[in-house]
Design an enzyme around this catalytic site. Structure first.
Site, PDB file in Angstrom:
ATOM      1  N   ASP A  14      88.606  30.364   5.396  1.00 31.63           N
ATOM      2  CA  ASP A  14      89.453  29.934   6.524  1.00 31.63           C
ATOM      3  C   ASP A  14      90.816  30.600   6.378  1.00 31.63           C
ATOM      4  O   ASP A  14      91.416  30.574   5.298  1.00 31.63           O
ATOM      5  CB  ASP A  14      89.584  28.401   6.458  1.00 31.63           C
ATOM      6  N   TYR A  68      97.155  31.771  13.707  1.00 30.22           N
ATOM      7  CA  TYR A  68      97.975  32.400  14.763  1.00 30.22           C
ATOM      8  C   TYR A  68      99.371  32.728  14.217  1.00 30.22           C
ATOM      9  O   TYR A  68      99.953  33.771  14.539  1.00 30.22           O
ATOM     10  CB  TYR A  68      98.120  31.475  15.973  1.00 30.22           C
ATOM     11  N   ARG A  78     105.602  23.518   8.318  1.00 30.60           N
ATOM     12  CA  ARG A  78     104.852  22.320   7.905  1.00 30.60           C
ATOM     13  C   ARG A  78     105.645  21.472   6.907  1.00 30.60           C
ATOM     14  O   ARG A  78     105.466  20.265   6.843  1.00 30.60           O
ATOM     15  CB  ARG A  78     103.479  22.723   7.336  1.00 30.60           C
ATOM     16  N   ASP A 136      88.909  31.717  13.105  1.00 32.34           N
ATOM     17  CA  ASP A 136      89.444  32.012  11.770  1.00 32.34           C
ATOM     18  C   ASP A 136      88.592  31.496  10.620  1.00 32.34           C
ATOM     19  O   ASP A 136      89.064  31.395   9.499  1.00 32.34           O
ATOM     20  CB  ASP A 136      90.894  31.516  11.651  1.00 32.34           C
ATOM     21  N   GLU A 137      87.350  31.175  10.902  1.00 29.79           N
ATOM     22  CA  GLU A 137      86.489  30.695   9.821  1.00 29.79           C
ATOM     23  C   GLU A 137      85.210  31.520   9.769  1.00 29.79           C
ATOM     24  O   GLU A 137      84.676  31.911  10.804  1.00 29.79           O
ATOM     25  CB  GLU A 137      86.106  29.233  10.054  1.00 29.79           C
TER      26      GLU A 137
HETATM   27  P1  TTP Z   1      92.953  26.049  12.088  1.00 39.24           P
HETATM   28  O1  TTP Z   1      92.191  26.809  11.065  1.00 39.24           O
HETATM   29  O2  TTP Z   1      92.605  24.629  12.315  1.00 39.24           O
HETATM   30  O3  TTP Z   1      94.480  26.041  11.718  1.00 39.24           O
HETATM   31  P2  TTP Z   1      95.345  27.164  11.060  1.00 39.24           P
HETATM   32  O4  TTP Z   1      94.561  28.338  10.646  1.00 39.24           O
HETATM   33  O5  TTP Z   1      96.490  27.458  11.969  1.00 39.24           O
HETATM   34  O6  TTP Z   1      95.954  26.408   9.810  1.00 39.24           O
HETATM   35  P3  TTP Z   1      95.281  26.111   8.408  1.00 39.24           P
HETATM   36  O7  TTP Z   1      96.152  26.809   7.415  1.00 39.24           O
HETATM   37  O8  TTP Z   1      95.384  24.634   8.278  1.00 39.24           O
HETATM   38  O9  TTP Z   1      93.879  26.603   8.425  1.00 39.24           O
HETATM   39  O10 TTP Z   1      92.894  26.772  13.481  1.00 39.24           O
HETATM   40  C1  TTP Z   1      92.901  28.184  13.598  1.00 39.24           C
HETATM   41  C2  TTP Z   1      93.734  28.606  14.793  1.00 39.24           C
HETATM   42  O11 TTP Z   1      93.219  28.026  15.969  1.00 39.24           O
HETATM   43  C3  TTP Z   1      95.160  28.139  14.715  1.00 39.24           C
HETATM   44  O12 TTP Z   1      95.978  29.078  14.044  1.00 39.24           O
HETATM   45  C4  TTP Z   1      95.557  27.967  16.124  1.00 39.24           C
HETATM   46  C5  TTP Z   1      94.271  27.727  16.866  1.00 39.24           C
HETATM   47  N1  TTP Z   1      94.167  26.331  17.290  1.00 39.24           N
HETATM   48  C6  TTP Z   1      94.220  26.044  18.646  1.00 39.24           C
HETATM   49  O13 TTP Z   1      94.355  26.922  19.474  1.00 39.24           O
HETATM   50  N2  TTP Z   1      94.111  24.747  19.030  1.00 39.24           N
HETATM   51  C7  TTP Z   1      93.966  23.733  18.147  1.00 39.24           C
HETATM   52  O14 TTP Z   1      93.880  22.577  18.543  1.00 39.24           O
HETATM   53  C8  TTP Z   1      93.920  24.058  16.739  1.00 39.24           C
HETATM   54  C9  TTP Z   1      93.776  22.990  15.710  1.00 39.24           C
HETATM   55  C10 TTP Z   1      94.028  25.363  16.373  1.00 39.24           C
HETATM   56 MG    MG Z   2      92.835  28.233   9.438  1.00 44.94          MG
END
Ligand code: TTP
Ligand code: MG
Length: 606
Positions: free
Chosen positions: A28, A33, A65, A120-121
């Site tokens: 992940d 973004y 954060r 992103d996963e």
């Molecule tokens: P996530 O992997 O949930 O969040 P992240 O990568 O920003 O943070 P983390 O370090 O906790 O993994 O989501 C991936 C991307 O998806 C995030 O950067 C922005 C987008 N996103 C949305 O557009 N809407 C949403 O509700 C969420 C949770 C994320």
């Molecule tokens: Mg992420």
């Protein structure tokens, strides 16, 4: 490092007689973004940064954060906790999608199945790679990052050493993503997808965690809500909560028979297994999306001209996505969310129709709309809209969506079979090339856990950037790890293997085919005529053809451009078909049983 503050005892129910043969990595991207924006503008790195879509901060960097800015916070609330928050608009997903595709491509270089989940996963099944590495000296290997808990048993199946190796591979992958793309990531390593995904965020950011099977159920029992389990969606959560099953531990403790009273037997077993950290869903190689669409939601729109404006904007953005995708769309869907003002409720309705492929042109693998094509598409969209809305009455919409839902698989361009081969996907045999990119929801819907954007939803998340061009030399690579010795020795006996064909060569084949198709095209009166012509061609196959080596319908230019192995393969097949192995199938049957066979390269199509 050991996570001693966790409940790390091995589960009393742990059954050592079960094997744990798989090694799965979940990766992940950290604050995805935000990292992409920080790469574009490094000055943002030192500041608290929020990515804004409409009035929501969809994510933020780790600097923000620290101040308490959380995902999906209202901008106003985020600014309250962090007045210095720098906001960047993240409504244009182009750069995020491009980064996402690059990561996916990079992960594919390990030659293991990669399943993309959202932007992103990714899951990577490294089972085979681990087995290969096991053959070399693997003494004294350490686990990079964190181990959820020290081993409490010596699992006889050997999963511990395998997961150690997998965690080293995960570390290599994360390092490559950072070195090549500048992005930090987290990884979870386990023997199944469920645990790999859930353990992944345990140490964030830029770290990784490995969990052994015997700690699966004790780790699961630490999860506060059943909703945390990826395939448990809102409705199942609500149903469980209504029966006072709130935490994962509650689910573990409630007897199976009791759950069976509320859910089907299969579902009840599945829920119980998940609560114990058991999951056997495979990592499915991701491919191209079945549809590419965009939606825009808003408070309310009640005027036709405004709807038209929204659709025009969506169409423009959608055409960019289609251009990048490289396939020609042949079906268009319009979606509306209608607000029932009296009942204060909303519901979605869609209409779709076929569209002419002549509205698009393809150039160097990129699709663009013809002159006037965009206008025609807009009039189709508005026609579909008129079917959905009775304009003699007032209407209130809260969302409009557009999606291209079917594509013409052209032989050239990025959507062609060339790319499916280039992407190293499994094929069933040389004569039955099946696109193994299953983009449909897997039996375990991991997406349930990832909330989608509340503003603009990009349905094309699963989209995959095509492979870069490969060198000129024509090679068929039958990968030995998938083939028995006899299989490799005799290509014509290939049953299951991975075949890679040089892209240039295949494109040449494809272009030739298209050219010859164009040349041979005669006006066709009706679809029925199409069918009978194709049936005739198939009859040729069944009757062994008129020329020495190949049937009459085969374009010789195309045939000659094929690699030798493939020619021999086809010749053998044609020979067999004359010995009545080839069924005298109708086109319909043929298409049903072999939806994407090599034969289709030779059969003139409309
Ligand atoms: P996530 O992997 O949930 O969040 P992240 O990568 O920003 O943070 P983390 O370090 O906790 O993994 O989501 C991936 C991307 O998806 C995030 O950067 C922005 C987008 N996103 C949305 O557009 N809407 C949403 O509700 C969420 C949770 C994320
Ligand atoms: Mg992420």
């Amino acid at each position: 490092m050991d996570d001693r503050n966790m409940d790390t005892s091995s589960s009393p129910s742990f059954d050592v007689s079960h094997d744990h043969p798989k090694s799965i990595i979940h990766i992940d991207i950290d604050c995805f973004y935000a990292q992409v924006e920080m790469l574009k503008n490094p000055e943002l790195r030192s500041q608290p940064l929020g990515i804004q879509q409409k009035n929501i901060v969809v994510t933020s960097n780790y600097e923000a954060r620290k101040f308490g800015v959380t995902k999906c916070m209202l901008v106003t609330d985020a600014l309250k906790v962090c007045p210095n928050l720098k906001l960047v608009n993240g409504e244009d997903l182009h750069d995020y999608r491009a980064a996402s595709n690059k990561i996916f491509l990079l992960l594919q270089s390990w030659k293991c199945p990669v399943e993309k989940l959202g932007m992103d996963e990714n899951f990577i099944d490294v089972t085979n790679l681990v087995q290969e590495k096991l053959k070399t000296n693997m003494d004294n290997i350490t686990i990079p990052g964190h181990l959820y808990s020290e081993p409490s048993i010596d699992c006889p199946c050997g999963c511990h050493i395998r997961l150690k190796i997998a965690s080293q591979i995960a570390n290599e992958m994360r390092k490559r993503i950072y070195d090549d793309l500048g992005l930090t990531t987290c990884a979870g390593i386990s023997h199944n997808k469920l645990l790999a995904k859930l353990i992944c965020p345990l140490h964030k950011p830029n770290d990784q965690t490995t969990i052994y099977p015997e700690h699966g159920s004790s780790f699961m029992s630490t999860l506060p809500s059943v909703r945390t389990i990826p395939s448990i969606g809102t409705k199942t959560t609500e149903a469980l909560i209504s029966h006072k099953i709130i935490s994962v531990r509650d689910l573990q403790e409630v007897p199976l028979d009791v759950i069976k009273e509320y859910f089907s037997s299969d579902m009840a077993v599945r829920l119980k297994n998940l609560s114990m950290g058991e999951d056997n869903t495979p990592v499915r190689q991701s491919g191209r999306p079945q549809s590419i669409g965009l939606e825009d939601s808003f408070k309310t729109v009640s005027v036709k001209s405004e709807v038209e404006e929204k659709f025009t904007a969506l169409l423009q953005r959608l055409l960019i996505l289609v251009g990048e995708d490289g396939r020609i769309p042949v079906s268009l869907r319009v979606t509306l969310r209608k607000k029932d003002v009296k009942r204060l409720s909303s519901h979605r309705e869609s209409r779709q129709c076929q569209i002419s492929s002549s509205l698009f042109t393809i150039n160097s693998g990129s699709v663009s709309v013809t002159e006037g094509g965009q206008q025609k598409l807009m009039s189709i969209i508005m026609r579909l809209f008129n079917k959905l809305i009775d304009l003699t009455k007032p209407f209130h919409l809260t969302l409009v969506g557009l999606a291209f839902t079917k594509f013409q698989e052209r032989m050239t361009g990025r959507g062609s079979i060339v790319n499916y081969l280039m992407n190293d996907l499994s094929v069933q045999s040389v004569l039955n090339i099946t696109n193994d990119c299953d983009t449909s929801a897997s039996s375990m819907d991991y997406s349930a856990a990832s909330p989608s954007s509340s503003t603009t939803t990009d349905l094309s998340d699963a989209e995959v950037e095509p492979s870069p061009k490969k060198p000129k030399k024509v090679t068929w690579i039958a990968k030995r790890r998938c083939l028995s010795r006899e299989d490799v020795a005799s290509p014509s006996k290939l049953k299951v293997g991975e075949l890679r064909l040089n892209s240039r060569e295949l494109e040449k084949v494809s272009e030739l085919r298209l050219n010859s198709r164009d040349k041979s095209l005669t006006p066709r009166a009706s679809p029925a005529r199409d069918m009978s012509e194709t049936s005739d061609n198939l009859r040729d196959i069944a009757e062994g053809g008129v020329c020495d080596d190949c049937p009459s319908y085969v374009d010789k230019d195309v045939f000659n451009a094929l690699p030798e192995e493939m020619k021999n393969e086809l010749k053998a097949m044609w020979k067999n078909s004359s010995n009545s192995e080839m069924p005298r199938a109708s086109t319909r049957n043929m298409n049903k049983s072999k939806p994407n066979t090599l034969l289709k390269y030779f059969v003139p199509q409309k």
